[in-house]
Design a protein around this motif. Structure first.
Motif, mmCIF file in Angstrom:
data_model
loop_
_atom_site.group_PDB
_atom_site.id
_atom_site.type_symbol
_atom_site.label_atom_id
_atom_site.label_comp_id
_atom_site.label_asym_id
_atom_site.label_seq_id
_atom_site.Cartn_x
_atom_site.Cartn_y
_atom_site.Cartn_z
ATOM 1 N N UNK A 25 62.637 44.169 84.424
ATOM 2 C CA UNK A 25 62.000 45.150 85.276
ATOM 3 C C UNK A 25 61.679 46.356 84.410
ATOM 4 N N UNK A 26 60.548 47.008 84.645
ATOM 5 C CA UNK A 26 60.091 48.062 83.728
ATOM 6 C C UNK A 26 61.050 49.245 83.631
ATOM 7 N N UNK A 27 61.968 49.363 84.613
ATOM 8 C CA UNK A 27 62.862 50.532 84.643
ATOM 9 C C UNK A 27 64.093 50.370 83.767
ATOM 10 N N UNK A 28 64.239 49.216 83.097
ATOM 11 C CA UNK A 28 65.458 48.953 82.301
ATOM 12 C C UNK A 28 65.515 49.729 80.988
ATOM 13 N N UNK A 47 61.793 58.287 96.753
ATOM 14 C CA UNK A 47 62.936 57.414 96.451
ATOM 15 C C UNK A 47 62.988 56.989 94.983
ATOM 16 N N UNK A 48 62.305 57.745 94.117
ATOM 17 C CA UNK A 48 62.225 57.369 92.699
ATOM 18 C C UNK A 48 63.590 57.081 92.071
ATOM 19 N N UNK A 49 64.614 57.793 92.533
ATOM 20 C CA UNK A 49 65.921 57.647 91.892
ATOM 21 C C UNK A 49 66.477 56.220 92.025
ATOM 22 N N UNK A 50 65.935 55.441 92.980
ATOM 23 C CA UNK A 50 66.388 54.046 93.123
ATOM 24 C C UNK A 50 66.120 53.258 91.835
ATOM 25 N N UNK A 51 65.159 53.718 91.018
ATOM 26 C CA UNK A 51 64.854 53.036 89.761
ATOM 27 C C UNK A 51 65.949 53.264 88.712
ATOM 28 N N UNK A 52 66.881 54.191 88.988
ATOM 29 C CA UNK A 52 67.976 54.434 88.053
ATOM 30 C C UNK A 52 69.006 53.323 88.053
ATOM 31 N N UNK A 53 68.954 52.445 89.046
ATOM 32 C CA UNK A 53 69.978 51.411 89.261
ATOM 33 C C UNK A 53 70.194 50.558 88.015
ATOM 34 N N UNK A 54 71.480 50.317 87.670
ATOM 35 C CA UNK A 54 71.786 49.450 86.530
ATOM 36 C C UNK A 54 72.279 48.073 86.986
ATOM 37 N N UNK A 87 70.315 42.535 97.722
ATOM 38 C CA UNK A 87 71.016 42.763 98.982
ATOM 39 C C UNK A 87 71.855 44.026 98.878
ATOM 40 N N UNK A 88 72.653 44.274 99.894
ATOM 41 C CA UNK A 88 73.517 45.446 99.884
ATOM 42 C C UNK A 88 72.700 46.723 99.990
ATOM 43 N N UNK A 89 73.358 47.871 99.799
ATOM 44 C CA UNK A 89 72.651 49.158 99.932
ATOM 45 C C UNK A 89 71.432 49.281 99.006
ATOM 46 N N UNK A 90 71.580 48.859 97.738
ATOM 47 C CA UNK A 90 70.437 49.007 96.824
ATOM 48 C C UNK A 90 69.285 48.112 97.284
ATOM 49 N N UNK A 92 77.877 53.919 89.955
ATOM 50 C CA UNK A 92 78.264 54.521 88.682
ATOM 51 C C UNK A 92 77.236 55.536 88.168
ATOM 52 N N UNK A 93 75.979 55.440 88.653
ATOM 53 C CA UNK A 93 74.989 56.437 88.234
ATOM 54 C C UNK A 93 74.628 57.342 89.412
#
Lengths: 464, 199
Positions: free
Chosen positions: A248-251, A314-321, A346-349, A379-380
C-alpha cells in the motif's frame, strides 16, 4: 460457518447487511466468541504489559504518531525517492492506481516468466486486490504460506484477523482442514506444525514466483522491510527466482531510525514480543557476487482508493502499521469476529478505512461502540474513535434527521417537559418502540427516583 | 498508471487537504527519532545476549560445550571458518541446505537486549543456509555485540561498509507461530532451534 459469514472478504458493498452478518456471527454455539476472546485477551494483555514495562512508552507512541503523519504529508516526495532507490538497486517499480492495474502487472509478469506456481507470505493488500483469483485465471496456483493463512485458504475462508488469520479455529477445525492434505495425527499443535513444514517446504523450493507484502519501505535506501515470526517471508522472498513485493502506498518511511521505532512498536503491539522474530530487509534482487536470492525484484505500489483518504479529514488512518492491536482491544470485534465486517480489513481500523477505500459498506462505521479502546491500544495513537464518528457523519442520512429532531425537541422547554414524562413510565420490553427495541434488549430501564427537577422547581423546592 | 500521474494525484490531494477530524491533531515530528530504551542492565553484553536468547527459546552454548551440543548433527552447510566443527559432521555443498541437519553461519551483529543476530548473504554465505536446516548454529564474534536492534538499524554503514547487501535479516530465536489455537509452536518454516556461540 454460515454462507453469510463466508462471503465476507469480497470487495465493495457486500450483498448482506452488517446486521445480518452480525446475527450470523452471534448465532452459533458461542464457540466463536470464546475462541476470539481467548486469542485477543492474550494479545491485548501482552501489549498492555509491554506498554507498562517499556520506558517512555507514551512518548514513543506520540513520536511515532507525529513521524507517521509527517511521512504521509511527504508521500509524493518519499515514494519518488523510494522508487529511484529501488531501481538503482536493480529492482523494478510499478505504480498501480487500482486493483486491476496491480493484478494486471503481476499476471503479465507471471505469464512472461511462464510461471505456474507461486508462494505468498501474508499480505493484506494482496487480499484486498484479490490477487489469488486473478493469478488462478492465468493458470498460476498461489499457495499461502503463513500457517494460519494457509489453513484459511484450504478452508475457503478469508483471514479473520490481521495477525491471527485463523484465530477462530479450534484444534478440531485444524484437523478437519489438514486431513484432506494428508495429515494423519490428532489434535496436536506440534504435529500439525511439523506437517505444515513438510508439506509447504517443497512449495517454496519449486515456486516460480514469491509474492509478499511490505511492512515498511525505506525511502533513503530503497529497502523493503518485511516482518514475520514464522520465517515464511524470508523463504518467499529468497527462494523463488522472482520476488514480487506488493505495498500500500502509505507504507513508506523516510529513513532507518523510524524503522527502529516502528518495529519496536509493531512487535510489541502485534505479537507481544520486544522485537519480531524475523525482520527481513531487501534492497534490490540478488547481486552478482551473492550465491542465492531472486533474479528479479518487482515492487508494486498500490493506491486503490488510498488517495481518497489522503487530504480527507480521516487522513491519519493512513498512519496505520497493521499490527491488529485495535482489533484485540475492540469490544465489538471480540464479539462478532473479523468475518462479520465483510471485508479483508476488520475491527476499528477496518470500520474506518473500508468505507473510505471502497466508497461502499458505509454501515461499517456503526460497528463500534465509540468507547475509544482502539485509540488507547493503537501504537501510533490514531484517534480511531474520532475517525469512526467522522465516518458516521459523512453518511448519517436518517440518523442525522433523528438527532436533529431530538436537538430541536430538547431546545424547547415545552417539548423537553414532554420527553421527561415517558421516562418515568418504565414500559415493558414489548412496548418499547421498534427503533429502540434492539437497544433495550437485555437491559432493565431505570426507575425514576421521586419527581423530576422541573416539577420540584415548579413547586419551589429547589431554592429552599 | 505511470509514476508521474500517480504522484501528481497525491500532490493534488495534499494541496487541497481538509482539516483533520480530531480535536487533538498530532504534534510536529521531532527533530530526532527517539530511541527505544530497555530497562538499564549493568551486566556484560554477552551475559544479557545469552539470557535474551534463552527467553525466546534459543541457546547460548560455551565454546567448550559445542562438541556435545552438536553430537546429533550428521550433516551441515557451513558458511564461516570462525567455528571449528567436530570431525563427525559432513559438510554439504551450500546448495544442499535443504537436506542438511544444521546451517552454520556468522553473525554480523548481535543485540544483547533481544537475543537478535544480524544475518546477511555474501560471496560465502547464502540466504537459505540459516533458514532451511532444522538447526541454525550462529557464530557471534564478541566485537559485534551491541545493546539493541536500534544500534544496528541506526548504524547500518558500520556493519555494511560497502553498502547494503540485497538482503539482510534480524533474526531472534527459532521460527515461531501461534496460529494453531494460540499454542506456540516452533519451526513451522525456519529453524526449530537456534544455537549461538560467542567467540
Amino acid at each position: 460457518m454460515t454462507d453469510l459469514v463466508r462471503e465476507a472478504g469480497t470487495r465493495g458493498a457486500p450483498a448482506s447487511s452488517l446486521r445480518d452478518r452480525e446475527r450470523a456471527a452471534l448465532a452459533g454455539s458461542g464457540h466463536l466468541q470464546v475462541a476470539i476472546r481467548r486469542s485477543t485477551d492474550n494479545m491485548d494483555g501482552r501489549w498492555r504489559g509491554l506498554r507498562e514495562s517499556l520506558p517512555g512508552a507514551e512518548e514513543l507512541r506520540e513520536a511515532a504518531r507525529s513521524l507517521r503523519s509527517a511521512a504521509i504529508t511527504r508521500l509524493p516526495e518519499l515514494l519518488g525517492q523510494l522508487a529511484d532507490n529501488v531501481e538503482a538497486a536493480g529492482g523494478r517499480v510499478f505504480f498501480a492506481a487500482d486493483a486491476d492495474e496491480a493484478t494486471g502487472y503481476i499476471t503479465e509478469l507471471a505469464q512472461r516468466r511462464g510461471a505456474t506456481r507461486a508462494v505468498k507470505a501474508k499480505s493484506m493488500v494482496t487480499e484486498e486486490i484479490q490477487l489469488n483469483a486473478r493469478l488462478a485465471e492465468v493458470g498460476v496456483t498461489a499457495v499461502e504460506t503463513d500457517l494460519g493463512e494457509w489453513a484459511q485458504q484450504l478452508d475457503g475462508e478469508p483471514p479473520a484477523h490481521i495477525l491471527g488469520p485463523a484465530l477462530h479455529k479450534t484444534q478440531a477445525d485444524w484437523v478437519r482442514v489438514l486431513r484432506p492434505e494428508g495429515y494423519e495425527g490428532g489434535e496436536d499443535p506440534d504435529a500439525m506444525c511439523a506437517f505444515a513444514r513438510r508439506t509447504l517446504r517443497p512449495r517454496f523450493l519449486d515456486a516460480d514466483l514469491g509474492i509478499t507484502g511490505v511492512n515498511l519501505a525505506v525511502a533513503s535506501t530503497g529497502t523493503l522491510v518485511m516482518v514475520t515470526n514464522e520465517g515464511n517471508g524470508r523463504l518467499t522472498s529468497g527462494a523463488p527466482p522472482v520476488h514480487v513485493a506488493v505495498m500500500g502506498m502509505e507504507r513508506v518511511v523516510a529513513d532507518w531510525p523510524e524503522v527502529d521505532l516502528l518495529l519496536a512498536l509493531l512487535g510489541r503491539a502485534g505479537s507481544g514480543v520486544n522485537f519480531p522474530t524475523y525482520v527481513n530487509c531487501l534492497t534490490g534482487p540478488r547481486r552478482e557476487s551473492e550465491l542465492d536470492g531472486p533474479e528479479e525484484l518487482h515492487l508494486v505500489i498500490v493506491d486503490n482508493g488510498r488517495s481518497k483518504i489522503l487530504g480527507s479529514p480521516s487522513q491519519e488512518a493512513l498512519n496505520c502499521i497493521r499490527c491488529g492491536a485495535c482489533l484485540n482491544a475492540c469490544p465489538v470485534f471480540r464479539q462478532i469476529g473479523g468475518h462479520a465486517y465483510g471485508d479483508v480489513y476488520s475491527g476499528p481500523i477496518g470500520a474506518v478505512i473500508v468505507p473510505l477505500l471502497s466508497d461502499g459498506n458505509h454501515e461499517l462505521s456503526h460497528a463500534s461502540s465509540l468507547c475509544g479502546a482502539c485509540w488507547e491500544a493503537c501504537p501510533v495513537k490514531i484517534p480511531l474513535h474520532e475517525l469512526l464518528l467522522e465516518g458516521r457523519a459523512q453518511h448519517a442520512g436518517s440518523e442525522r434527521a433523528l438527532w436533529r429532531a431530538w436537538a430541536r425537541a430538547w431546545s424547547s422547554p415545552r417539548a423537553f417537559a414532554l420527553t421527561g414524562a415517558p421516562a418515568g413510565l418504565r414500559p415493558p420490553q414489548a412496548l418499547v418502540p421498534p427503533p429502540f427495541r434492539e437497544w433495550a434488549k437485555g437491559r432493565t430501564l431505570p426507575r425514576r427516583e421521586g419527581s423530576t427537577f422541573r416539577t420540584r422547581w415548579a413547586r419551589g423546592e429547589v431554592l429552599d | 498508471m505511470n509514476r508521474k500521474a500517480f504522484l501528481a494525484r497525491l500532490e493534488a490531494r495534499l494541496a487541497d487537504a481538509a482539516p483533520p477530524a480530531t480535536a487533538h491533531p498530532p504534534a510536529p515530528a521531532p527533530d530526532a527519532v527517539p530511541r527505544v530504551r530497555f530497562p538499564p542492565d549493568e551486566r556484560a553484553l554477552e551475559v544479557r545476549f545469552g539470557e535474551a536468547l534463552t527467553a525466546i527459546r534459543g541457546r547460548l552454548v560455551p565454546l567448550d560445550e559445542l562438541l556435545s551440543a552438536l553430537a546429533q548433527v550428521r550433516t551441515a552447510v557451513v558458511t564461516t571458518d570462525a567455528l571449528a566443527l567436530p570431525d563427525h559432521i559432513e559438510r554439504l555443498p551450500l546448495d544442499q541446505a535443504e537436506r542438511a541437519d544444521a546451517g552454520v553461519t556468522l553473525a554480523r551483529a548481535a543485540c544483547a537486549a533481544t537475543g537478535t543476530v544480524l544475518l546477511a548473504p555474501s560471496e560465502r554465505e547464502t540466504r537459505l543456509a540459516s533458514l532451511l536446516p532444522p538447526l541454525h548454529v550462529v557464530a557471534v564474534p564478541r566485537d559485534v555485540l551491541v545493546e539493541t536492534p536500534g544500534d544496528v538499524l541506526r548504524d547500518l554503514p558500520r556493519f555494511f561498509p560497502d553498502g547494503l547487501p540485497s538482503a539482510f535479516s534480524l533474526a531472534s530465536g527459532p521460527s515461531k507461530s501461534a496460529d494453531i489455537d494460540a499454542v506456540v509452536t516452533y519451526g513451522v518454516h525456519g529453524p526449530l532451534a537456534v544455537l549461538a556461540v560467542i567467540l
